[in-house]
Design a protein around this motif. Structure first.
Motif, PDB file in Angstrom:
ATOM      1  N   LYS A   1       5.010   0.034  -1.936  1.00 10.84           N
ATOM      2  CA  LYS A   1       4.512   1.364  -2.287  1.00 10.84           C
ATOM      3  C   LYS A   1       4.097   1.420  -3.757  1.00 10.84           C
ATOM      4  CE  LYS A   1       7.233   3.771   1.168  1.00 10.84           C
ATOM      5  NZ  LYS A   1       8.271   4.768   1.423  1.00 10.84           N
ATOM      6  N   SER A   2       3.170   2.328  -4.027  1.00 12.51           N
ATOM      7  CA  SER A   2       2.712   2.578  -5.387  1.00 12.51           C
ATOM      8  C   SER A   2       2.485   4.073  -5.538  1.00 12.51           C
ATOM      9  CB  SER A   2       1.412   1.826  -5.661  1.00 12.51           C
ATOM     10  OG  SER A   2       0.905   2.170  -6.928  1.00 12.51           O
ATOM     11  N   GLU A   3       2.814   4.592  -6.721  1.00 10.99           N
ATOM     12  CA  GLU A   3       2.619   6.029  -6.935  1.00 10.99           C
ATOM     13  C   GLU A   3       1.164   6.374  -7.230  1.00 10.99           C
ATOM     14  OE1 GLU A   3       4.515   7.623 -10.543  1.00 10.99           O
ATOM     15  OE2 GLU A   3       4.954   5.550 -11.061  1.00 10.99           O
TER      16      GLU A   3
ATOM     17  N   GLN B   1      10.246   3.635  -5.563  1.00  9.18           N
ATOM     18  CA  GLN B   1       8.956   4.326  -5.565  1.00  9.18           C
ATOM     19  C   GLN B   1       9.034   5.652  -4.836  1.00  9.18           C
ATOM     20  OE1 GLN B   1       6.070   3.120  -7.389  1.00  9.18           O
ATOM     21  NE2 GLN B   1       7.951   2.194  -8.143  1.00  9.18           N
TER      22      GLN B   1
ATOM     23  N   SER C   1       7.620  13.441  -8.769  1.00  5.66           N
ATOM     24  CA  SER C   1       6.291  13.867  -9.202  1.00  5.66           C
ATOM     25  C   SER C   1       5.795  15.044  -8.371  1.00  5.66           C
ATOM     26  CB  SER C   1       5.301  12.699  -9.132  1.00  5.66           C
ATOM     27  OG  SER C   1       5.098  12.290  -7.807  1.00  5.66           O
ATOM     28  N   LYS C   2       6.227  15.150  -7.116  1.00  8.21           N
ATOM     29  CA  LYS C   2       5.838  16.288  -6.275  1.00  8.21           C
ATOM     30  C   LYS C   2       6.583  17.563  -6.690  1.00  8.21           C
ATOM     31  CE  LYS C   2       4.662  13.694  -2.134  1.00  8.21           C
ATOM     32  NZ  LYS C   2       5.045  13.394  -0.752  1.00  8.21           N
TER      33      LYS C   2
ATOM     34  N   LYS D   1      10.116   8.242  -7.159  1.00 12.00           N
ATOM     35  CA  LYS D   1       9.036   8.661  -8.063  1.00 12.00           C
ATOM     36  C   LYS D   1       8.118   9.649  -7.368  1.00 12.00           C
ATOM     37  CE  LYS D   1       8.984   4.572 -10.953  1.00 12.00           C
ATOM     38  NZ  LYS D   1       8.209   3.442 -11.448  1.00 12.00           N
ATOM     39  N   PHE D   2       7.836   9.427  -6.066  1.00 12.79           N
ATOM     40  CA  PHE D   2       6.999  10.357  -5.327  1.00 12.79           C
ATOM     41  C   PHE D   2       7.648  11.728  -5.275  1.00 12.79           C
ATOM     42  CE2 PHE D   2       5.456   6.478  -2.840  1.00 12.79           C
ATOM     43  CZ  PHE D   2       4.286   6.405  -3.553  1.00 12.79           C
TER      44      PHE D   2
END
Length: 96
Positions: free
Chosen positions: A5-7, A86, A93-94, A89-90
């Protein structure tokens, strides 16, 4: 193969910085870097296991590839660890 996964969307241009972060976070030692017109492939070492960090532009994903069958469990564990970080982080950030 489970994608990493990547943000943010990975591209040929963004992969090297992203992969450097992945290597640092997972304590991977980068041994070699190879790049072509539509791919990146890094040979890394993790506690004696030799793995490839792969990115294909047309597949639009990155993944870890074991060099030998004995390292499949290591790849699965590292992928799970990275994807778990990750996912956090999602979420954060949401929430912003």
């Amino acid at each position: 193969m489970t994608p990493l996964k990547s943000e943010f969307p990975l591209t040929i241009e963004t992969f090297p910085d992203w992969a450097a972060e992945l290597a640092q976070e997972l304590e991977l030692t980068v041994l070699e870097r190879e790049a072509g017109a539509d791919y990146h492939q890094w040979l890394v070492d993790f506690e004696g296991s030799r793995l490839l960090v792969c990115f294909q532009h047309y597949a639009d994903c990155a993944w870890l590839q074991p060099l030998g069958g004995q390292d499949e469990a290591t790849v699965a564990w590292l992928t799970e660890q990275w994807n778990r970080t990750q996912a956090g982080k999602f979420t954060s950030s949401k929430d912003k």
